[in-house]
Design an enzyme around this catalytic site. Structure first.
Site: not given
Ligand code: 13P
Length: 280
Positions: A82, A134, A206, A208-209, A228, A231
């Site tokens: 990643d 990206e 990206h 996603g948290t 993704n 976090t």
């Molecule tokens: P988060 O840390 O917000 O879940 O994002 C993850 C991410 O996009 C990793 O590339």
């Protein structure tokens, strides 16, 4: 089973109107927890690690663990680098056996991003590997590095970027950011819709948290096929380890390890259920 090609996973997700969860890992417990959830729900996942995390989780140590977990798994698992920041790191991941890599040159001007990404696409093709890149800038900070301002993907450039680079998947910037959001983000679904209509490659979300389930579902309906989560995975491990330490009479490594696995397992299971887009 052999390590899965991400292209096949995302094509299946497209056919079933789902997204595949890409879960960031930083140690063995995180890998075990994520794979346990995938096996239990009989759902393919992606194990990934970002270049920014390699300071604490060296690639030479993590790669064999991630690849072994994928090979052992009865459910398909892809292994992805990643946010590769340098072409060197991307090449190292390909040499170590990753089947999928991301080159993130999103901070560079369009033309330079195209040229660097095209070089990586050419290199990855020798390994039969998948490439994500990206366009626009996802906000926040991946792995505690410098925090970036969000700059939404320009839909009028997205198709040209995909065609000129030959990438397999495009990470979009639509108001999403890495890390914990201070408030629920306002995702630009209008931009996502335009990108989805003009690009033929699968789209990646990206940050996603902290995104709400209904927002994930709307994003999936507009072409997001890889989501993704980093976090939340790290936070769930840390919270579970803390809860264990607070209640333990005496420190026990094996119980601590189990707590870490359980924290990640619960988080991955929760997200897989949402990404499977199953309304029943
Ligand atoms: P988060 O840390 O917000 O879940 O994002 C993850 C991410 O996009 C990793 O590339």
């Amino acid at each position: 089973m052999p390590i899965t090609n991400l292209k096949d996973l995302l094509l299946d997700a497209e056919a079933e109107n789902k997204a595949v969860g890409a879960f960031s890992v930083g140690n063995m417990e995180m890998i075990i927890g994520a794979v346990k959830a995938a096996r239990e729900l009989d759902t393919p996942i992606i194990l990934q690690i970002a270049e920014a995390r390699l300071r604490t989780s060296p690639l030479e140590y993590m790669a064999p663990l991630m690849l072994a977990a994928a090979k052992e798994s009865p459910v398909p698992i892809a292994v992805h680098l990643d946010h590769g920041l340098s072409e060197n790191t991307v090449c190292k991941a390909l040499d170590l056996g990753f089947t999928s890599v991301m080159l993130d040159k999103s901070l560079l001007p369009f033309e330079e991003n195209v040229l660097a990404t095209r070089r990586v696409v050419e290199r990855a093709s020798r390994y039969g590997a998948f490439v994500e890149a990206e366009l626009g800038v996802v906000g926040g900070s991946e792995g505690g590095t410098v925090s970036h301002e969000i700059s939404c993907t320009d839909p009028s450039l997205a198709a040209r970027f995909c065609e000129r680079t030959g990438i397999d998947a495009l990470a979009v910037a639509i108001g999403n950011a890495h890390g914990n959001y201070p408030a629920l983000p306002q995702l630009r679904f209008d931009i996502l819709e335009k990108i989805g209509k003009s690009c033929s490659v699968p789209l990646v979300l990206h940050g996603g948290t902290g995104i709400a389930p209904e927002m994930f579902r709307r994003a999936i309906s507009l072409g997001i096929r890889k989501i993704n989560i980093a976090t939340a995975n790290f936070d769930c491990l840390a919270r579970s380890a803390k809860a264990y330490a607070e209640k333990a009479d005496k420190p026990d490594y094996f119980e601590l390890s189990k707590a870490m696995v359980d924290g990640v397992y619960e988080n991955v299971k929760k997200h897989i259920t949402i990404f499977n887009n199953d309304w029943r």
